[in-house]
Design an enzyme around this catalytic site. Structure first.
Site, short mmCIF file in Angstrom:
data_model
loop_
_atom_site.label_atom_id
_atom_site.label_comp_id
_atom_site.label_asym_id
_atom_site.label_seq_id
_atom_site.Cartn_x
_atom_site.Cartn_y
_atom_site.Cartn_z
N GLN A 148 0.84 -1.20 0.00
CA GLN A 148 0.00 0.00 0.00
C GLN A 148 0.87 1.25 0.00
O GLN A 148 1.71 1.42 0.90
CB GLN A 148 -0.91 -0.01 1.23
N GLY A 149 0.70 2.13 -0.98
CA GLY A 149 1.48 3.35 -1.07
C GLY A 149 0.66 4.58 -0.76
O GLY A 149 0.26 5.31 -1.69
N SER A 164 1.29 6.58 2.62
CA SER A 164 2.07 7.50 3.45
C SER A 164 3.20 8.14 2.66
O SER A 164 3.84 7.50 1.81
CB SER A 164 2.65 6.76 4.66
N SER A 179 4.52 -1.09 4.20
CA SER A 179 4.60 -2.43 4.78
C SER A 179 4.87 -3.46 3.68
O SER A 179 4.20 -3.46 2.65
CB SER A 179 3.29 -2.79 5.49
N GLU A 182 -9.34 -1.39 6.20
CA GLU A 182 -8.18 -1.55 7.07
C GLU A 182 -8.56 -1.38 8.54
O GLU A 182 -8.04 -2.07 9.41
CB GLU A 182 -7.10 -0.53 6.69
N GLU A 214 -5.37 9.37 17.57
CA GLU A 214 -5.96 10.70 17.71
C GLU A 214 -6.97 10.98 16.59
O GLU A 214 -8.05 11.54 16.84
CB GLU A 214 -4.85 11.77 17.70
#
Length: 405
Positions: free
Chosen positions: A129-130, A132, A164, A250, A385
Protein backbone atom coordinates in the site's frame (compact mmCIF):
# COMPACT_ATOMS: atom_id res chain seq x y z
CA UNK A 1 -8.06 -35.59 -3.37
CA UNK A 2 -10.58 -33.00 -4.49
CA UNK A 3 -10.78 -29.78 -2.53
CA UNK A 4 -14.08 -28.30 -1.39
CA UNK A 5 -13.97 -24.70 -2.58
CA UNK A 6 -17.39 -23.51 -1.43
CA UNK A 7 -19.27 -23.59 1.83
CA UNK A 8 -22.26 -25.85 2.32
CA UNK A 9 -24.44 -23.30 4.09
CA UNK A 10 -26.73 -26.06 5.35
CA UNK A 11 -23.83 -27.25 7.50
CA UNK A 12 -23.15 -25.66 10.84
CA UNK A 13 -20.14 -23.55 11.65
CA UNK A 14 -19.08 -26.34 14.01
CA UNK A 15 -18.98 -28.84 11.13
CA UNK A 16 -16.90 -26.43 9.09
CA UNK A 17 -14.66 -25.83 12.12
CA UNK A 18 -13.97 -29.57 12.32
CA UNK A 19 -13.06 -29.66 8.62
CA UNK A 20 -10.70 -26.68 9.03
CA UNK A 21 -9.09 -28.16 12.13
CA UNK A 22 -8.35 -31.41 10.33
CA UNK A 23 -6.86 -29.63 7.32
CA UNK A 24 -4.65 -27.42 9.48
CA UNK A 25 -3.47 -30.42 11.51
CA UNK A 26 -2.24 -32.03 8.31
CA UNK A 27 -0.74 -28.92 6.68
CA UNK A 28 0.63 -26.44 9.23
CA UNK A 29 4.46 -26.65 9.12
CA UNK A 30 5.90 -28.70 11.97
CA UNK A 31 8.66 -26.12 12.54
CA UNK A 32 8.03 -22.37 12.78
CA UNK A 33 8.86 -20.44 9.62
CA UNK A 34 11.67 -17.92 9.61
CA UNK A 35 10.57 -14.30 10.24
CA UNK A 36 8.89 -12.84 7.15
CA UNK A 37 11.05 -9.73 7.52
CA UNK A 38 13.93 -11.65 5.88
CA UNK A 39 13.97 -12.69 2.22
CA UNK A 40 14.22 -16.39 3.07
CA UNK A 41 11.48 -16.10 5.66
CA UNK A 42 9.22 -14.15 3.34
CA UNK A 43 9.61 -16.78 0.63
CA UNK A 44 8.61 -19.44 3.16
CA UNK A 45 5.51 -17.48 4.15
CA UNK A 46 4.64 -16.89 0.50
CA UNK A 47 4.78 -20.65 -0.11
CA UNK A 48 2.48 -21.17 2.87
CA UNK A 49 0.02 -18.71 1.33
CA UNK A 50 0.03 -20.83 -1.82
CA UNK A 51 -0.64 -23.94 0.28
CA UNK A 52 -3.67 -22.17 1.75
CA UNK A 53 -4.81 -21.24 -1.74
CA UNK A 54 -4.45 -24.76 -3.06
CA UNK A 55 -6.41 -26.05 -0.08
CA UNK A 56 -9.20 -23.55 -0.71
CA UNK A 57 -8.51 -21.56 2.46
CA UNK A 58 -6.81 -18.40 1.17
CA UNK A 59 -9.96 -16.27 1.55
CA UNK A 60 -12.91 -18.22 2.88
CA UNK A 61 -15.02 -15.06 3.14
CA UNK A 62 -14.54 -13.94 -0.48
CA UNK A 63 -17.37 -14.46 -2.96
CA UNK A 64 -17.16 -17.69 -4.94
CA UNK A 65 -16.94 -15.82 -8.26
CA UNK A 66 -13.65 -14.28 -7.12
CA UNK A 67 -12.12 -17.52 -5.87
CA UNK A 68 -13.31 -17.54 -2.26
CA UNK A 69 -15.57 -20.01 -0.48
CA UNK A 70 -18.46 -17.61 0.00
CA UNK A 71 -18.34 -18.16 3.76
CA UNK A 72 -20.77 -16.37 6.04
CA UNK A 73 -19.52 -14.63 9.14
CA UNK A 74 -20.02 -17.62 11.45
CA UNK A 75 -17.89 -19.81 9.18
CA UNK A 76 -15.31 -17.03 8.74
CA UNK A 77 -14.91 -16.66 12.49
CA UNK A 78 -14.65 -20.42 12.92
CA UNK A 79 -11.83 -20.56 10.36
CA UNK A 80 -9.89 -17.72 12.00
CA UNK A 81 -10.24 -19.15 15.49
CA UNK A 82 -8.96 -22.53 14.32
CA UNK A 83 -6.15 -20.88 12.35
CA UNK A 84 -4.82 -19.12 15.43
CA UNK A 85 -5.46 -22.13 17.66
CA UNK A 86 -3.22 -24.18 15.35
CA UNK A 87 -0.48 -21.51 15.62
CA UNK A 88 -0.42 -21.37 11.82
CA UNK A 89 2.09 -18.99 10.17
CA UNK A 90 1.52 -15.24 10.10
CA UNK A 91 -0.22 -14.15 6.92
CA UNK A 92 1.77 -11.97 4.49
CA UNK A 93 -0.94 -11.44 1.89
CA UNK A 94 -3.15 -9.17 3.97
CA UNK A 95 -2.64 -6.05 1.83
CA UNK A 96 -4.05 -7.92 -1.13
CA UNK A 97 -6.72 -9.96 0.62
CA UNK A 98 -8.20 -7.32 2.92
CA UNK A 99 -7.42 -4.07 1.10
CA UNK A 100 -6.89 -4.29 -2.67
CA UNK A 101 -9.10 -7.34 -3.22
CA UNK A 102 -12.24 -5.72 -1.76
CA UNK A 103 -11.39 -2.44 -3.53
CA UNK A 104 -11.24 -4.22 -6.89
CA UNK A 105 -14.54 -5.95 -6.19
CA UNK A 106 -16.15 -2.58 -5.43
CA UNK A 107 -14.44 -0.19 -7.87
CA UNK A 108 -12.41 -2.23 -10.35
CA UNK A 109 -13.34 -2.93 -13.94
CA UNK A 110 -14.08 -6.47 -15.02
CA UNK A 111 -10.76 -6.54 -16.89
CA UNK A 112 -8.88 -5.42 -13.76
CA UNK A 113 -10.54 -8.12 -11.67
CA UNK A 114 -9.66 -10.82 -14.17
CA UNK A 115 -6.13 -9.48 -14.45
CA UNK A 116 -5.20 -9.03 -10.80
CA UNK A 117 -7.47 -11.00 -8.47
CA UNK A 118 -6.41 -14.59 -9.36
CA UNK A 119 -2.68 -13.87 -8.87
CA UNK A 120 -3.45 -11.83 -5.76
CA UNK A 121 -5.41 -14.69 -4.21
CA UNK A 122 -2.79 -17.33 -5.00
CA UNK A 123 0.02 -15.05 -3.77
CA UNK A 124 1.80 -15.19 -7.11
CA UNK A 125 1.65 -11.41 -6.83
CA UNK A 126 2.31 -9.60 -3.54
CA UNK A 127 0.83 -6.12 -3.15
CA UNK A 128 1.75 -3.27 -0.83
CA UNK A 129 0.00 0.00 0.00
CA UNK A 130 1.48 3.35 -1.07
CA UNK A 131 -0.38 5.99 0.91
CA UNK A 132 2.07 7.50 3.45
CA UNK A 133 4.56 10.14 2.37
CA UNK A 134 7.38 12.04 4.11
CA UNK A 135 6.08 15.18 5.77
CA UNK A 136 2.41 14.29 5.39
CA UNK A 137 1.84 12.84 8.85
CA UNK A 138 -1.82 11.92 9.27
CA UNK A 139 -2.89 14.41 6.59
CA UNK A 140 -3.21 11.92 3.75
CA UNK A 141 -4.68 14.51 1.39
CA UNK A 142 -1.44 16.54 1.50
CA UNK A 143 0.33 13.93 -0.65
CA UNK A 144 2.82 15.28 -3.20
CA UNK A 145 3.51 12.31 -5.49
CA UNK A 146 2.38 13.50 -8.93
CA UNK A 147 1.16 11.63 -11.98
CA UNK A 148 1.13 13.65 -15.21
CA UNK A 149 -0.78 12.18 -18.13
CA UNK A 150 1.15 11.52 -21.32
CA UNK A 151 -1.13 9.85 -23.85
CA UNK A 152 -2.18 6.46 -22.52
CA UNK A 153 0.30 6.60 -19.65
CA UNK A 154 0.87 8.56 -16.47
CA UNK A 155 4.40 9.69 -15.63
CA UNK A 156 4.81 9.33 -11.86
CA UNK A 157 7.31 11.20 -9.68
CA UNK A 158 7.43 11.19 -5.89
CA UNK A 159 8.06 9.10 -2.81
CA UNK A 160 6.16 6.81 -0.47
CA UNK A 161 7.35 5.78 2.99
CA UNK A 162 6.53 3.28 5.76
CA UNK A 163 5.38 0.87 3.05
CA UNK A 164 4.60 -2.43 4.78
CA UNK A 165 6.26 -5.38 2.98
CA UNK A 166 7.48 -2.91 0.35
CA UNK A 167 10.83 -4.67 0.10
CA UNK A 168 9.16 -7.94 -0.92
CA UNK A 169 6.15 -6.77 -2.95
CA UNK A 170 5.68 -7.01 -6.71
CA UNK A 171 3.06 -4.25 -7.08
CA UNK A 172 1.92 -1.21 -5.13
CA UNK A 173 -1.49 0.47 -5.07
CA UNK A 174 -0.78 4.14 -4.54
CA UNK A 175 -2.47 7.50 -4.23
CA UNK A 176 -1.10 10.09 -6.67
CA UNK A 177 -1.92 13.71 -7.43
CA UNK A 178 -3.32 13.97 -10.98
CA UNK A 179 -4.87 17.46 -10.81
CA UNK A 180 -2.81 19.90 -8.68
CA UNK A 181 -5.10 22.79 -9.62
CA UNK A 182 -8.14 21.05 -8.10
CA UNK A 183 -6.22 20.68 -4.86
CA UNK A 184 -5.98 24.46 -4.54
CA UNK A 185 -9.76 24.56 -4.13
CA UNK A 186 -10.17 21.35 -2.14
CA UNK A 187 -7.13 19.29 -1.14
CA UNK A 188 -9.03 15.99 -1.35
CA UNK A 189 -9.74 16.62 -5.04
CA UNK A 190 -7.54 15.63 -7.95
CA UNK A 191 -6.25 12.42 -6.35
CA UNK A 192 -6.16 9.10 -8.23
CA UNK A 193 -5.83 5.49 -7.04
CA UNK A 194 -3.17 3.94 -9.29
CA UNK A 195 -1.69 0.42 -9.42
CA UNK A 196 2.04 0.39 -10.22
CA UNK A 197 4.35 -2.51 -11.09
CA UNK A 198 7.35 -2.14 -8.77
CA UNK A 199 9.58 -3.71 -11.45
CA UNK A 200 8.95 -0.71 -13.74
CA UNK A 201 11.95 1.41 -14.83
CA UNK A 202 12.39 4.37 -12.49
CA UNK A 203 11.15 2.60 -9.32
CA UNK A 204 13.61 2.36 -6.44
CA UNK A 205 12.73 0.43 -3.28
CA UNK A 206 14.85 0.99 -0.19
CA UNK A 207 14.17 -1.20 2.89
CA UNK A 208 13.93 0.60 6.22
CA UNK A 209 15.62 -0.94 9.26
CA UNK A 210 13.40 -0.59 12.31
CA UNK A 211 14.49 -0.13 15.92
CA UNK A 212 14.36 -3.90 16.48
CA UNK A 213 16.55 -4.56 13.43
CA UNK A 214 13.81 -5.95 11.17
CA UNK A 215 13.10 -4.63 7.66
CA UNK A 216 9.38 -5.07 7.22
CA UNK A 217 8.94 -1.53 5.87
CA UNK A 218 10.43 0.26 2.89
CA UNK A 219 10.47 3.63 1.17
CA UNK A 220 9.60 3.70 -2.51
CA UNK A 221 10.86 6.32 -4.99
CA UNK A 222 9.29 7.03 -8.39
CA UNK A 223 11.37 8.81 -11.03
CA UNK A 224 9.58 9.30 -14.36
CA UNK A 225 7.80 5.98 -13.97
CA UNK A 226 5.41 5.29 -16.85
CA UNK A 227 2.16 3.63 -15.75
CA UNK A 228 -0.69 2.70 -18.12
CA UNK A 229 -3.87 4.72 -17.63
CA UNK A 230 -5.76 1.39 -17.53
CA UNK A 231 -4.19 0.83 -14.09
CA UNK A 232 -6.43 3.52 -12.54
CA UNK A 233 -9.00 2.07 -10.15
CA UNK A 234 -12.24 3.96 -9.56
CA UNK A 235 -11.71 6.73 -12.10
CA UNK A 236 -9.18 9.52 -12.67
CA UNK A 237 -9.35 12.19 -9.92
CA UNK A 238 -11.75 9.97 -7.95
CA UNK A 239 -9.11 8.40 -5.74
CA UNK A 240 -10.21 9.95 -2.45
CA UNK A 241 -13.42 7.93 -2.24
CA UNK A 242 -11.47 4.76 -3.12
CA UNK A 243 -8.90 5.63 -0.44
CA UNK A 244 -11.62 6.10 2.18
CA UNK A 245 -13.07 2.71 1.32
CA UNK A 246 -9.59 1.18 1.60
CA UNK A 247 -9.08 2.72 5.04
CA UNK A 248 -12.51 1.48 6.06
CA UNK A 249 -11.45 -2.07 5.17
CA UNK A 250 -8.18 -1.55 7.07
CA UNK A 251 -9.82 -0.15 10.19
CA UNK A 252 -12.88 -2.35 10.30
CA UNK A 253 -13.37 -5.70 11.94
CA UNK A 254 -11.42 -8.63 10.54
CA UNK A 255 -13.77 -11.26 11.83
CA UNK A 256 -11.89 -13.81 13.89
CA UNK A 257 -8.75 -11.77 14.56
CA UNK A 258 -9.69 -11.65 18.24
CA UNK A 259 -8.17 -15.15 18.49
CA UNK A 260 -4.74 -13.69 17.64
CA UNK A 261 -4.89 -11.46 20.71
CA UNK A 262 -6.04 -14.37 22.87
CA UNK A 263 -2.86 -16.18 21.76
CA UNK A 264 -0.85 -13.11 22.77
CA UNK A 265 -2.36 -13.19 26.27
CA UNK A 266 -1.54 -16.91 26.51
CA UNK A 267 2.05 -16.04 25.58
CA UNK A 268 2.03 -13.39 28.32
CA UNK A 269 0.94 -16.04 30.82
CA UNK A 270 3.88 -18.19 29.66
CA UNK A 271 6.26 -15.26 30.16
CA UNK A 272 4.96 -14.79 33.70
CA UNK A 273 5.59 -18.46 34.50
CA UNK A 274 9.06 -18.37 32.97
CA UNK A 275 10.06 -15.39 35.07
CA UNK A 276 8.86 -17.06 38.27
CA UNK A 277 5.96 -14.65 38.78
CA UNK A 278 3.12 -17.19 38.80
CA UNK A 279 2.38 -16.40 42.46
CA UNK A 280 2.96 -12.65 42.17
CA UNK A 281 -0.37 -10.89 42.73
CA UNK A 282 0.66 -7.77 40.81
CA UNK A 283 1.74 -9.80 37.77
CA UNK A 284 -1.48 -11.82 37.89
CA UNK A 285 -3.47 -8.59 38.14
CA UNK A 286 -1.75 -7.32 34.97
CA UNK A 287 -2.53 -10.61 33.23
CA UNK A 288 -6.15 -10.49 34.32
CA UNK A 289 -6.56 -6.94 33.07
CA UNK A 290 -5.39 -7.67 29.52
CA UNK A 291 -7.36 -10.93 29.51
CA UNK A 292 -10.52 -8.93 30.18
CA UNK A 293 -9.61 -6.55 27.35
CA UNK A 294 -9.30 -9.40 24.86
CA UNK A 295 -12.54 -11.00 26.04
CA UNK A 296 -14.34 -7.68 25.59
CA UNK A 297 -12.95 -7.50 22.05
CA UNK A 298 -14.01 -11.10 21.32
CA UNK A 299 -17.55 -10.33 22.50
CA UNK A 300 -17.58 -7.20 20.34
CA UNK A 301 -16.53 -9.19 17.25
CA UNK A 302 -19.44 -11.57 17.79
CA UNK A 303 -21.76 -8.60 18.34
CA UNK A 304 -20.64 -7.00 15.07
CA UNK A 305 -21.06 -10.30 13.25
CA UNK A 306 -24.65 -10.54 14.48
CA UNK A 307 -25.23 -6.92 13.47
CA UNK A 308 -23.86 -7.53 9.98
CA UNK A 309 -25.91 -10.72 9.52
CA UNK A 310 -29.05 -8.76 10.36
CA UNK A 311 -28.23 -6.17 7.70
CA UNK A 312 -26.72 -3.55 9.99
CA UNK A 313 -24.22 -0.94 8.81
CA UNK A 314 -20.68 -1.49 10.11
CA UNK A 315 -19.17 1.65 8.58
CA UNK A 316 -19.71 3.62 11.79
CA UNK A 317 -17.86 0.99 13.83
CA UNK A 318 -14.61 0.99 11.80
CA UNK A 319 -12.82 3.72 13.77
CA UNK A 320 -14.07 2.37 17.11
CA UNK A 321 -12.77 -1.07 16.20
CA UNK A 322 -9.40 0.21 15.02
CA UNK A 323 -8.91 2.35 18.12
CA UNK A 324 -9.80 -0.48 20.48
CA UNK A 325 -7.67 -3.28 19.01
CA UNK A 326 -4.58 -1.15 18.51
CA UNK A 327 -4.70 0.26 22.04
CA UNK A 328 -5.37 -3.25 23.41
CA UNK A 329 -2.49 -4.77 21.43
CA UNK A 330 -0.12 -2.09 22.67
CA UNK A 331 -1.25 -2.70 26.24
CA UNK A 332 -0.55 -6.44 25.97
CA UNK A 333 3.03 -5.98 24.79
CA UNK A 334 3.81 -3.00 27.00
CA UNK A 335 2.71 -5.21 29.89
CA UNK A 336 5.03 -7.96 28.65
CA UNK A 337 8.02 -5.61 28.59
CA UNK A 338 7.22 -4.38 32.11
CA UNK A 339 7.09 -7.96 33.37
CA UNK A 340 10.45 -8.69 31.76
CA UNK A 341 11.98 -6.31 34.26
CA UNK A 342 15.42 -4.97 33.38
CA UNK A 343 15.51 -7.22 30.29
CA UNK A 344 12.65 -5.19 28.88
CA UNK A 345 14.86 -2.11 28.71
CA UNK A 346 17.50 -3.77 26.49
CA UNK A 347 17.09 -3.81 22.73
CA UNK A 348 20.45 -5.38 21.81
CA UNK A 349 20.74 -8.84 20.29
CA UNK A 350 20.35 -11.22 23.25
CA UNK A 351 22.86 -13.64 21.72
CA UNK A 352 25.52 -11.03 22.48
CA UNK A 353 24.70 -11.03 26.18
CA UNK A 354 26.51 -13.64 28.25
CA UNK A 355 24.45 -16.12 30.22
CA UNK A 356 21.13 -15.62 28.42
CA UNK A 357 19.32 -18.95 28.05
CA UNK A 358 17.52 -19.77 24.75
CA UNK A 359 14.02 -19.40 26.21
CA UNK A 360 14.83 -15.96 27.59
CA UNK A 361 16.50 -14.94 24.31
CA UNK A 362 13.42 -15.97 22.34
CA UNK A 363 11.13 -14.03 24.70
CA UNK A 364 13.45 -11.06 24.45
CA UNK A 365 13.21 -10.94 20.66
CA UNK A 366 9.48 -11.73 20.56
CA UNK A 367 8.32 -9.13 23.05
CA UNK A 368 10.55 -6.37 21.74
CA UNK A 369 9.53 -7.01 18.12
CA UNK A 370 5.81 -7.18 18.89
CA UNK A 371 5.96 -4.17 21.21
CA UNK A 372 7.45 -1.93 18.52
CA UNK A 373 4.98 -3.22 15.96
CA UNK A 374 2.17 -2.44 18.41
CA UNK A 375 3.51 1.11 18.69
CA UNK A 376 3.35 1.42 14.90
CA UNK A 377 -0.24 0.12 14.90
CA UNK A 378 -1.25 3.22 16.86
CA UNK A 379 -0.22 5.22 13.78
CA UNK A 380 -0.87 3.22 10.60
CA UNK A 381 -4.36 3.23 9.13
CA UNK A 382 -4.98 6.55 10.89
CA UNK A 383 -3.57 7.50 14.29
CA UNK A 384 -5.47 6.93 17.52
CA UNK A 385 -5.96 10.70 17.71
CA UNK A 386 -7.54 10.72 14.25
CA UNK A 387 -9.83 7.83 15.22
CA UNK A 388 -10.98 9.70 18.33
CA UNK A 389 -11.80 12.75 16.21
CA UNK A 390 -13.81 10.61 13.77
CA UNK A 391 -15.69 8.90 16.59
CA UNK A 392 -16.50 12.14 18.37
CA UNK A 393 -17.60 14.05 15.26
CA UNK A 394 -19.15 11.43 12.96
CA UNK A 395 -20.42 8.84 15.43
CA UNK A 396 -21.29 10.85 18.54
CA UNK A 397 -22.17 14.06 16.71
CA UNK A 398 -20.01 16.29 18.89
CA UNK A 399 -18.81 19.72 17.65
CA UNK A 400 -16.02 19.53 15.09
CA UNK A 401 -12.46 20.23 16.14
CA UNK A 402 -11.36 23.75 15.12
CA UNK A 403 -9.29 23.53 11.95
CA UNK A 404 -7.22 26.14 10.09
CA UNK A 405 -9.22 27.84 7.35
Amino acid sequence: MSVQTTIDHTSSADEFRTQVRQWLAGNVPAEPLLPWTTREGFDQHRQWERTLFEGGYAAVDWPVEYGGRGAGLRHTIAFAEEYYRARAPERVNMGGLYLLGPVLMQYGTEEQRRRWIPDLLSCRTIWCQGFSEPGSGSDLASLRTQAVRDGEHFVVNGQKIWTSMGGFADWIFALVRTDPEAAKQRKHAGITFLCIDLRSPGVTVRPLAMVDGTKGFAEVFFTDVRVPVENVVGGIDQGWKVAMSTLGFERGAVFGDHAKFSNDVAALAGLIRHRGLAQDSLALDELGRVLVETEVYRANVYRLAALAESGGDLDRTASINKLYWTEMQHDIFATGLRLMGEDGAIVADPSAVAGVDPVTAHAWRHWHHRYWYARAALIFGGTSEIQRNIISERVLGLPMEPRPS
